[in-house]
Enzyme design. Sequence first.
Site, PDB file in Angstrom:
ATOM      1  N   GLU A 175       0.836  -1.199   0.000  1.00 59.03           N
ATOM      2  CA  GLU A 175       0.000   0.000   0.000  1.00 59.03           C
ATOM      3  C   GLU A 175       0.873   1.252   0.000  1.00 59.03           C
ATOM      4  OE1 GLU A 175      -3.582   1.818   2.811  1.00 59.03           O
ATOM      5  OE2 GLU A 175      -2.225   0.290   3.571  1.00 59.03           O
ATOM      6  N   ARG A 178       1.392   7.468  -1.475  1.00 51.86           N
ATOM      7  CA  ARG A 178       1.409   8.435  -2.573  1.00 51.86           C
ATOM      8  C   ARG A 178       0.047   8.504  -3.265  1.00 51.86           C
ATOM      9  NH1 ARG A 178       5.915   7.961  -6.946  1.00 51.86           N
ATOM     10  NH2 ARG A 178       5.075  10.038  -7.376  1.00 51.86           N
ATOM     11  N   ASN A 262       5.281 -19.649  -3.076  1.00 46.79           N
ATOM     12  CA  ASN A 262       4.944 -21.072  -3.124  1.00 46.79           C
ATOM     13  C   ASN A 262       5.273 -21.673  -1.762  1.00 46.79           C
ATOM     14  OD1 ASN A 262       7.753 -21.427  -3.082  1.00 46.79           O
ATOM     15  ND2 ASN A 262       7.875 -21.695  -5.306  1.00 46.79           N
ATOM     16  N   HIS A 268      10.756 -21.322   3.929  1.00 49.25           N
ATOM     17  CA  HIS A 268      12.010 -20.632   4.218  1.00 49.25           C
ATOM     18  C   HIS A 268      11.747 -19.401   5.080  1.00 49.25           C
ATOM     19  CE1 HIS A 268      16.155 -19.609   3.838  1.00 49.25           C
ATOM     20  NE2 HIS A 268      15.934 -18.519   3.116  1.00 49.25           N
ATOM     21  N   ARG A 273      11.616 -16.628  10.522  1.00 46.80           N
ATOM     22  CA  ARG A 273      10.852 -15.590  11.202  1.00 46.80           C
ATOM     23  C   ARG A 273       9.863 -16.107  12.230  1.00 46.80           C
ATOM     24  NH1 ARG A 273      14.600 -13.289   9.731  1.00 46.80           N
ATOM     25  NH2 ARG A 273      14.768 -11.680   8.109  1.00 46.80           N
TER      26      ARG A 273
END
Length: 319
Positions: A175, A178, A262, A268, A273
């Site tokens: 998003e 601008r 995918n 990964h 994370r």
Amino acid sequence: MRHRAGWCLAGDTEVTLDSGSGDPRPLPIGELHRRWHHGPAAGGATEARDRQTLDSQVRCYDEDTLLAGRTPIVDVLESGVKPLLRITTAAGRTLRCSADHALLTPDGWRKAGELAAGDAVLAGDTTGRAAAALPDPIASVAGDGEEMTYDLSVAGPWHNFLAGGIIVHNSYNEESGRYRELQPVFYVPGQDRKLVQEGRPGKYVFVDGTPEQHKGVVAAMEESYTQSYAAYQEMLAAGVAREVARATLPVGLFSSMYATCNARSLMHFLGLRTQHELARVPSFPQREIEMVGEKMEAAWAELMPLTHAAFNANGRVAP
């Protein structure tokens, strides 16, 4: 962004660059990637032309009116070696792309692998006329080997561009302040967010804060958010451009984005994370990105339970 698995175009696919001068130029997306990431060639007319390329926009289309416009390039992405389809239209246009790349049709966005001879795609003018897009029937769809592929990320509000004369979608976009007024939705840490960092750099850990610290964090953030958003609104009301007024907004403002991926690229991402007791390689992500990962993993586990179970059985390491 780094873990996206993009919709993909062959390197020889011509993208229509439009500088606004009325003289658009086609350039293979593989060559655009080279110039974008490695800079202009040294010396002479080639260097000047490369700089012109980097300053150009791409031709895009309003998806409501189908009228042509221009939009800035945000990034040029290398998407890896992928199997390709060759789509040939009745007018002689050719597009070589991955089966999951989205193409604009008279019935909306459809994946290339879902199309067949007799269907139509929306095609645009690659000359200076910038006419409205028109349907172009597909003459054939066939496999076309494997090779390195590329994609663009372009600015909104219409996240598409012209490739091989056919309107295609980009695979990543966030998003942008601008092009639209940003809404006052802000992040405030919950009670479970660890607040205090202890230890030396590279060896630190986070521990719970006190109730007083949490209360102070929430109060300070809410006060800051209220003031910054009020200043943003005042500038907009005074006629200041959105891209200028947004500078007052804090990083705690929620944003929205989309990215294609995918299962392998998602695995990964999750391995890096999220923290998990089954992880073979420990990870120590910032809590906020881990919260995003947890939401993504829950949706993925529901869609692909066997693959998710195999990921956990493999120590949460992507194959």
